[in-house]
Design a protein around this motif. Sequence first.
Motif, PDB file in Angstrom:
ATOM      1  N   ALA A 171      -1.996  -2.126   7.935  1.00 31.79           N
ATOM      2  CA  ALA A 171      -1.978  -0.710   8.625  1.00 31.79           C
ATOM      3  C   ALA A 171      -1.235  -0.816  10.079  1.00 31.79           C
ATOM      4  O   ALA A 171      -1.507  -0.256  10.933  1.00 31.79           O
ATOM      5  CB  ALA A 171      -3.212  -0.293   8.935  1.00 31.79           C
TER       6      ALA A 171
ATOM      7  N   PHE B 270      -4.032   1.764  -3.146  1.00 31.54           N
ATOM      8  CA  PHE B 270      -4.292   0.358  -2.469  1.00 31.54           C
ATOM      9  C   PHE B 270      -4.530  -0.555  -3.606  1.00 31.54           C
ATOM     10  O   PHE B 270      -3.491  -1.650  -3.636  1.00 31.54           O
ATOM     11  CB  PHE B 270      -5.452  -0.061  -1.660  1.00 31.54           C
ATOM     12  CG  PHE B 270      -5.413   1.014  -0.114  1.00 31.54           C
ATOM     13  CD1 PHE B 270      -6.414   1.287   0.277  1.00 31.54           C
ATOM     14  CD2 PHE B 270      -4.169   1.395   0.114  1.00 31.54           C
ATOM     15  CE1 PHE B 270      -6.556   1.606   1.527  1.00 31.54           C
ATOM     16  CE2 PHE B 270      -4.065   1.904   1.226  1.00 31.54           C
ATOM     17  CZ  PHE B 270      -5.248   2.331   1.827  1.00 31.54           C
TER      18      PHE B 270
ATOM     19  N   LYS C 109       2.207  -0.529  10.393  1.00 33.71           N
ATOM     20  CA  LYS C 109       3.085   0.525  10.443  1.00 33.71           C
ATOM     21  C   LYS C 109       3.555   1.104   9.088  1.00 33.71           C
ATOM     22  O   LYS C 109       3.164   0.505   8.017  1.00 33.71           O
ATOM     23  CB  LYS C 109       4.480  -0.049  11.093  1.00 33.71           C
ATOM     24  CG  LYS C 109       5.068  -1.262  10.390  1.00 33.71           C
ATOM     25  CD  LYS C 109       6.424  -1.744  11.272  1.00 33.71           C
ATOM     26  CE  LYS C 109       6.970  -2.792  10.589  1.00 33.71           C
ATOM     27  NZ  LYS C 109       8.029  -3.385  11.603  1.00 33.71           N
ATOM     28  N   LEU C 110       4.081   2.052   8.978  1.00 34.75           N
ATOM     29  CA  LEU C 110       4.577   2.594   7.710  1.00 34.75           C
ATOM     30  C   LEU C 110       6.102   2.562   7.595  1.00 34.75           C
ATOM     31  O   LEU C 110       6.731   2.901   8.507  1.00 34.75           O
ATOM     32  CB  LEU C 110       3.918   4.136   7.454  1.00 34.75           C
ATOM     33  CG  LEU C 110       2.434   4.332   7.428  1.00 34.75           C
ATOM     34  CD1 LEU C 110       2.013   5.441   7.232  1.00 34.75           C
ATOM     35  CD2 LEU C 110       2.150   3.646   6.212  1.00 34.75           C
TER      36      LEU C 110
ATOM     37  N   PHE D  13       8.922   4.999   5.616  1.00 35.47           N
ATOM     38  CA  PHE D  13       8.988   5.937   5.030  1.00 35.47           C
ATOM     39  C   PHE D  13      10.217   6.279   4.133  1.00 35.47           C
ATOM     40  O   PHE D  13      11.432   5.711   4.492  1.00 35.47           O
ATOM     41  CB  PHE D  13       9.047   7.094   5.816  1.00 35.47           C
ATOM     42  CG  PHE D  13       7.612   7.575   6.564  1.00 35.47           C
ATOM     43  CD1 PHE D  13       7.115   6.927   7.651  1.00 35.47           C
ATOM     44  CD2 PHE D  13       6.741   8.666   5.925  1.00 35.47           C
ATOM     45  CE1 PHE D  13       5.961   7.091   8.233  1.00 35.47           C
ATOM     46  CE2 PHE D  13       5.623   8.593   6.624  1.00 35.47           C
ATOM     47  CZ  PHE D  13       5.205   8.159   7.774  1.00 35.47           C
TER      48      PHE D  13
ATOM     49  N   TYR E  44       0.954  -1.024   0.043  1.00 38.30           N
ATOM     50  CA  TYR E  44       0.019  -0.167   0.003  1.00 38.30           C
ATOM     51  C   TYR E  44       1.133   1.252  -0.174  1.00 38.30           C
ATOM     52  O   TYR E  44       1.785   1.256   0.743  1.00 38.30           O
ATOM     53  CB  TYR E  44      -0.908  -0.101   1.284  1.00 38.30           C
ATOM     54  CG  TYR E  44      -1.974  -1.130   1.144  1.00 38.30           C
ATOM     55  CD1 TYR E  44      -2.700  -1.465   2.192  1.00 38.30           C
ATOM     56  CD2 TYR E  44      -2.130  -1.700   0.134  1.00 38.30           C
ATOM     57  CE1 TYR E  44      -3.682  -2.541   2.100  1.00 38.30           C
ATOM     58  CE2 TYR E  44      -3.108  -2.770   0.241  1.00 38.30           C
ATOM     59  CZ  TYR E  44      -3.753  -3.164   1.136  1.00 38.30           C
ATOM     60  OH  TYR E  44      -4.901  -3.930   1.250  1.00 38.30           O
TER      61      TYR E  44
ATOM     62  N   TYR F 250       2.848  11.560   1.971  1.00 40.01           N
ATOM     63  CA  TYR F 250       2.501  12.637   2.982  1.00 40.01           C
ATOM     64  C   TYR F 250       3.236  13.939   2.995  1.00 40.01           C
ATOM     65  O   TYR F 250       4.378  14.065   2.223  1.00 40.01           O
ATOM     66  CB  TYR F 250       2.828  12.089   4.500  1.00 40.01           C
ATOM     67  CG  TYR F 250       1.909  11.080   5.213  1.00 40.01           C
ATOM     68  CD1 TYR F 250       1.855   9.710   4.564  1.00 40.01           C
ATOM     69  CD2 TYR F 250       0.969  11.473   6.009  1.00 40.01           C
ATOM     70  CE1 TYR F 250       1.294   8.999   5.142  1.00 40.01           C
ATOM     71  CE2 TYR F 250       0.323  10.410   6.539  1.00 40.01           C
ATOM     72  CZ  TYR F 250       0.215   9.086   6.200  1.00 40.01           C
ATOM     73  OH  TYR F 250      -0.466   8.447   6.812  1.00 40.01           O
TER      74      TYR F 250
ATOM     75  N   GLN G 155       4.867  17.378   5.132  1.00 38.66           N
ATOM     76  CA  GLN G 155       5.144  17.947   6.225  1.00 38.66           C
ATOM     77  C   GLN G 155       5.559  19.374   6.059  1.00 38.66           C
ATOM     78  O   GLN G 155       6.732  19.785   5.573  1.00 38.66           O
ATOM     79  CB  GLN G 155       6.081  17.242   7.047  1.00 38.66           C
ATOM     80  CG  GLN G 155       6.505  17.662   8.471  1.00 38.66           C
ATOM     81  CD  GLN G 155       7.286  16.637   8.955  1.00 38.66           C
ATOM     82  OE1 GLN G 155       8.312  16.434   8.438  1.00 38.66           O
ATOM     83  NE2 GLN G 155       7.387  16.612  10.322  1.00 38.66           N
TER      84      GLN G 155
ATOM     85  N   PHE H  39       7.011  13.163   1.844  1.00 40.30           N
ATOM     86  CA  PHE H  39       7.377  11.766   2.037  1.00 40.30           C
ATOM     87  C   PHE H  39       6.642  10.586   1.660  1.00 40.30           C
ATOM     88  O   PHE H  39       5.390  10.710   1.484  1.00 40.30           O
ATOM     89  CB  PHE H  39       7.507  11.336   3.729  1.00 40.30           C
ATOM     90  CG  PHE H  39       8.140  12.382   4.587  1.00 40.30           C
ATOM     91  CD1 PHE H  39       8.097  13.637   4.984  1.00 40.30           C
ATOM     92  CD2 PHE H  39       9.587  11.894   4.721  1.00 40.30           C
ATOM     93  CE1 PHE H  39       8.821  14.391   5.713  1.00 40.30           C
ATOM     94  CE2 PHE H  39      10.524  12.724   5.461  1.00 40.30           C
ATOM     95  CZ  PHE H  39      10.141  13.981   5.959  1.00 40.30           C
TER      96      PHE H  39
ATOM     97  N   GLN I 243       5.178  21.309  11.486  1.00 37.10           N
ATOM     98  CA  GLN I 243       3.709  20.554  11.454  1.00 37.10           C
ATOM     99  C   GLN I 243       4.098  19.128  11.478  1.00 37.10           C
ATOM    100  O   GLN I 243       5.001  18.523  11.052  1.00 37.10           O
ATOM    101  CB  GLN I 243       3.020  21.161  10.412  1.00 37.10           C
ATOM    102  CG  GLN I 243       2.770  22.472  10.353  1.00 37.10           C
ATOM    103  CD  GLN I 243       1.807  23.144  11.207  1.00 37.10           C
ATOM    104  OE1 GLN I 243       0.775  22.532  11.729  1.00 37.10           O
ATOM    105  NE2 GLN I 243       2.505  24.311  12.180  1.00 37.10           N
ATOM    106  N   GLY I 244       2.930  18.426  11.917  1.00 35.31           N
ATOM    107  CA  GLY I 244       2.802  16.889  11.676  1.00 35.31           C
ATOM    108  C   GLY I 244       2.784  16.733  10.196  1.00 35.31           C
ATOM    109  O   GLY I 244       2.690  17.603   9.184  1.00 35.31           O
ATOM    110  N   LEU I 245       2.832  15.318   9.901  1.00 35.15           N
ATOM    111  CA  LEU I 245       2.693  14.768   8.693  1.00 35.15           C
ATOM    112  C   LEU I 245       0.990  15.017   8.228  1.00 35.15           C
ATOM    113  O   LEU I 245       0.186  14.364   9.046  1.00 35.15           O
ATOM    114  CB  LEU I 245       3.155  13.534   8.180  1.00 35.15           C
ATOM    115  CG  LEU I 245       4.511  13.285   8.196  1.00 35.15           C
ATOM    116  CD1 LEU I 245       5.072  13.454   9.574  1.00 35.15           C
ATOM    117  CD2 LEU I 245       4.914  12.129   7.521  1.00 35.15           C
TER     118      LEU I 245
ATOM    119  N   LEU J 136      -1.673  13.582   5.089  1.00 30.55           N
ATOM    120  CA  LEU J 136      -1.958  12.675   4.047  1.00 30.55           C
ATOM    121  C   LEU J 136      -2.301  13.422   2.820  1.00 30.55           C
ATOM    122  O   LEU J 136      -3.382  13.931   2.897  1.00 30.55           O
ATOM    123  CB  LEU J 136      -2.651  11.529   4.497  1.00 30.55           C
ATOM    124  CG  LEU J 136      -2.856  10.347   3.292  1.00 30.55           C
ATOM    125  CD1 LEU J 136      -1.727   9.547   2.922  1.00 30.55           C
ATOM    126  CD2 LEU J 136      -4.096   9.239   3.523  1.00 30.55           C
TER     127      LEU J 136
END
Lengths: 114, 113
Positions: free
Chosen positions: A99, A51, A101-102, A104, A32, A36, A38, A90, A42-44, A46
């Motif tokens: 789902a 998929f 973990k990712l 990067f 998958y 992302y 950033q 990213f 800031q955070g990431l 989506l």
Amino acid sequence: AQSVTQPDIHITVSEGASLELRCNYSYGATPYLFWYVQSPGQGLQLLLKYFSGDTLVQGIKGFEAEFKRSQSSFNLRKPSVHWSDAAEYFCAVDVTGTASKLTFGTGTRLQVTL
Amino acid sequence: GAGVSQSPSNKVTEKGKDVELRCDPISGHTALYWYRQSLGQGLEFLIYFQGNSAPDKSGLPSDRFSAERTGGSVSTLTIQRTQQEDSAVYLCASRAGHSYEQYFGPGTRLTVT
């Protein structure tokens, strides 16, 4: 080794120009795939995900990405870049499909000149 | 609605001290993740909680790192005897059970002096 590669560490484009950020993965099966963004401090967030199915996926903020199985790539594109798109991008994969973990890529920093 | 929140936003600590980083996930999200973002290593997975299942701790870099999630909501990442190489931004993310999208918090910047 299994990995996610973003070959470009830093890209500079002029506002209004088109953009393509590269992402390649090396896994036996198609994972998958995600992009992302950033922004500084800031955070990431989506942008889009793939998929299965249609290999061209649309995301938020006018971004799209195309999955190419033959090239193990999932490149991010935008037809006309805005100054507010300056950020770090990213590519990420979920190899488990659960789902859990990712993984990067190392990221591409986009600079936009006016 | 409220997003993922993390506290503190910045933490400076002396080498050898213990630190606790807090994550408040989005209400109702059953999955919670911790990642670390550092200059040398990029974005790394640390740990994953899903409901009442045993957490996936496979990304924790050493036994100095631990995390817990109380009541299926708030999570605390603890680093014992901090080292300079622990300096990084620690990101928390949460996910609804039916979705693959992870929502990230703003992170805690940890500096070990």
